[in-house]
Design a protein around this motif. Structure first.
Motif, PDB file in Angstrom:
ATOM      1  N   LEU A  86       0.988  -1.099   0.019  1.00  0.00           N
ATOM      2  CA  LEU A  86       0.041   0.104   0.059  1.00  0.00           C
ATOM      3  C   LEU A  86       0.823   1.262   0.139  1.00  0.00           C
ATOM      4  CD1 LEU A  86      -2.853   1.107   0.021  1.00  0.00           C
ATOM      5  CD2 LEU A  86      -2.709   1.095   2.651  1.00  0.00           C
ATOM      6  N   ARG A  87       1.933   1.352   0.549  1.00  0.00           N
ATOM      7  CA  ARG A  87       2.698   2.335   0.760  1.00  0.00           C
ATOM      8  C   ARG A  87       3.420   2.447  -0.672  1.00  0.00           C
ATOM      9  NH1 ARG A  87       5.427   4.896   5.356  1.00  0.00           N
ATOM     10  NH2 ARG A  87       6.927   6.367   4.433  1.00  0.00           N
ATOM     11  N   THR A  88       4.103   1.386  -1.332  1.00  0.00           N
ATOM     12  CA  THR A  88       4.291   1.488  -2.581  1.00  0.00           C
ATOM     13  C   THR A  88       3.245   2.292  -3.684  1.00  0.00           C
ATOM     14  OG1 THR A  88       5.754  -0.306  -2.307  1.00  0.00           O
ATOM     15  CG2 THR A  88       5.458   0.359  -4.586  1.00  0.00           C
ATOM     16  N   CYS A  89       2.098   1.871  -3.412  1.00  0.00           N
ATOM     17  CA  CYS A  89       1.137   2.362  -4.373  1.00  0.00           C
ATOM     18  C   CYS A  89       1.028   3.873  -4.385  1.00  0.00           C
ATOM     19  CB  CYS A  89      -0.316   1.645  -3.966  1.00  0.00           C
ATOM     20  SG  CYS A  89      -0.552  -0.078  -4.386  1.00  0.00           S
ATOM     21  N   LEU A  91      -4.080  -4.014   6.702  1.00  0.00           N
ATOM     22  CA  LEU A  91      -3.936  -2.906   6.033  1.00  0.00           C
ATOM     23  C   LEU A  91      -3.771  -1.567   7.271  1.00  0.00           C
ATOM     24  CD1 LEU A  91      -6.368  -2.867   2.979  1.00  0.00           C
ATOM     25  CD2 LEU A  91      -3.824  -3.119   2.853  1.00  0.00           C
ATOM     26  N   GLU A  92      -4.583  -1.721   8.100  1.00  0.00           N
ATOM     27  CA  GLU A  92      -4.412  -0.613   9.000  1.00  0.00           C
ATOM     28  C   GLU A  92      -3.014  -1.008   9.893  1.00  0.00           C
ATOM     29  OE1 GLU A  92      -5.392   2.868  11.264  1.00  0.00           O
ATOM     30  OE2 GLU A  92      -6.753   1.766   9.680  1.00  0.00           O
ATOM     31  N   ARG A  93      -2.748  -2.013  10.107  1.00  0.00           N
ATOM     32  CA  ARG A  93      -1.357  -2.271  10.924  1.00  0.00           C
ATOM     33  C   ARG A  93      -0.130  -1.833   9.952  1.00  0.00           C
ATOM     34  NH1 ARG A  93      -0.209  -7.530  11.291  1.00  0.00           N
ATOM     35  NH2 ARG A  93      -2.291  -7.812  11.675  1.00  0.00           N
ATOM     36  N   GLY A  94      -0.089  -2.179   8.910  1.00  0.00           N
ATOM     37  CA  GLY A  94       0.948  -2.291   8.099  1.00  0.00           C
ATOM     38  C   GLY A  94       0.819  -0.907   7.255  1.00  0.00           C
ATOM     39  N   ASN A  95      -0.090  -0.026   7.221  1.00  0.00           N
ATOM     40  CA  ASN A  95      -0.135   1.325   6.601  1.00  0.00           C
ATOM     41  C   ASN A  95       0.567   2.302   7.457  1.00  0.00           C
ATOM     42  OD1 ASN A  95      -0.310   3.479   5.028  1.00  0.00           O
ATOM     43  ND2 ASN A  95      -2.578   3.265   4.964  1.00  0.00           N
ATOM     44  N   THR A  96       1.766   2.721   7.068  1.00  0.00           N
ATOM     45  CA  THR A  96       2.256   3.706   8.076  1.00  0.00           C
ATOM     46  C   THR A  96       2.156   5.108   7.537  1.00  0.00           C
ATOM     47  OG1 THR A  96       4.430   3.620   6.746  1.00  0.00           O
ATOM     48  CG2 THR A  96       4.278   2.266   8.798  1.00  0.00           C
ATOM     49  N   LEU A  97       1.578   5.310   6.187  1.00  0.00           N
ATOM     50  CA  LEU A  97       1.135   6.834   5.847  1.00  0.00           C
ATOM     51  C   LEU A  97       0.210   7.371   6.879  1.00  0.00           C
ATOM     52  CD1 LEU A  97       0.659   5.416   2.061  1.00  0.00           C
ATOM     53  CD2 LEU A  97       2.518   6.766   3.029  1.00  0.00           C
ATOM     54  N   ARG A  98       0.119   8.754   6.867  1.00  0.00           N
ATOM     55  CA  ARG A  98      -0.821   9.296   7.690  1.00  0.00           C
ATOM     56  C   ARG A  98      -2.051   9.665   7.233  1.00  0.00           C
ATOM     57  NH1 ARG A  98       3.970  13.151   8.681  1.00  0.00           N
ATOM     58  NH2 ARG A  98       5.173  11.776  10.336  1.00  0.00           N
ATOM     59  N   ARG A  99      -2.127   9.395   5.644  1.00  0.00           N
ATOM     60  CA  ARG A  99      -3.441   9.528   4.991  1.00  0.00           C
ATOM     61  C   ARG A  99      -4.034   8.424   4.357  1.00  0.00           C
ATOM     62  NH1 ARG A  99       0.469  13.792   3.912  1.00  0.00           N
ATOM     63  NH2 ARG A  99      -0.254  15.856   4.571  1.00  0.00           N
ATOM     64  N   ARG A 100      -5.128   8.781   4.074  1.00  0.00           N
ATOM     65  CA  ARG A 100      -5.952   7.409   3.667  1.00  0.00           C
ATOM     66  C   ARG A 100      -5.418   7.277   2.295  1.00  0.00           C
ATOM     67  NH1 ARG A 100     -12.139   8.090   2.721  1.00  0.00           N
ATOM     68  NH2 ARG A 100     -11.490   5.977   1.772  1.00  0.00           N
TER      69      ARG A 100
END
Length: 183
Positions: free
Chosen positions: A56-59, A78-87
């Protein structure tokens, strides 16, 4: 850093400089991208949840969306692995085969990351010029046989080591950067 050759004569005196955060921010998007509906990573048969967050971060980095199955554990992964601050842009898929059939019927190019006789080497994969879905299979079993017939193209990532495959996040990241025209 000075690069020296032979008897110590300087060939190049360039210095490597890292960019400060404020400079990087100036060239990046200020907000998360909406669905551009051009490039979609589709790990439709995931094995490990941690890989989904990484993908998801690469996307986000390449301006792609992520299509994932509605397995009960996927939202938390996805919630746990997503380190982005935005949706981020996530498409939810109820039935992977039906979804892939619909993508093809709508004119989307469906590219599978798979070891196949007819596969194109990653280095030879051109950037996506039309709406493209990059299908990623199960890490142990690959893309199911019934889904292979739904691919327009297979891409192979060459490996010289002893492993049989890369994990979904690494393979997907390589292919997404290539399809996005960033490599």
């Amino acid at each position: 850093m000075t690069v020296r050759t032979g008897a110590g004569n300087p060939r190049d005196t360039r210095k490597i400089r890292t960019r400060p955060r404020r400079e990087i921010r100036r060239y990046r998007r200020r907000r998360a991208h909406s669905c551009w509906d051009h490039l979609i990573a589709a790990p439709l048969w995931p094995l490990h949840g941690a890989n989904l967050g990484t993908l998801l971060r690469t996307c986000d980095a390449v301006g792609a969306c992520l299509a994932v199955p509605r397995f009960s554990w996927v939202p938390e992964a996805l919630e746990r692995g997503n380190t982005l601050r935005r949706r981020s842009c996530v498409h939810w898929v109820n039935d992977p085969l039906t979804w892939l059939e619909r993508q093809r019927a709508e004119g989307t190019q469906v590219v599978g990351v798979e070891l196949a006789d007819e596969a194109v080497r990653l280095a030879d994969l051109p950037p996506a010029r039309v709406r493209t879905v990059a299908v990623l299979g199960h890490e142990q079993h690959g893309i199911p046989p019934e889904a292979l017939d739904l691919l327009d193209l297979a891409v192979e990532i060459p490996m010289v080591g002893t492993g049989h495959s890369l994990n979904v996040a690494v393979a997907g990241s390589l292919v997404l950067y290539k399809l996005a025209g960033l490599l």
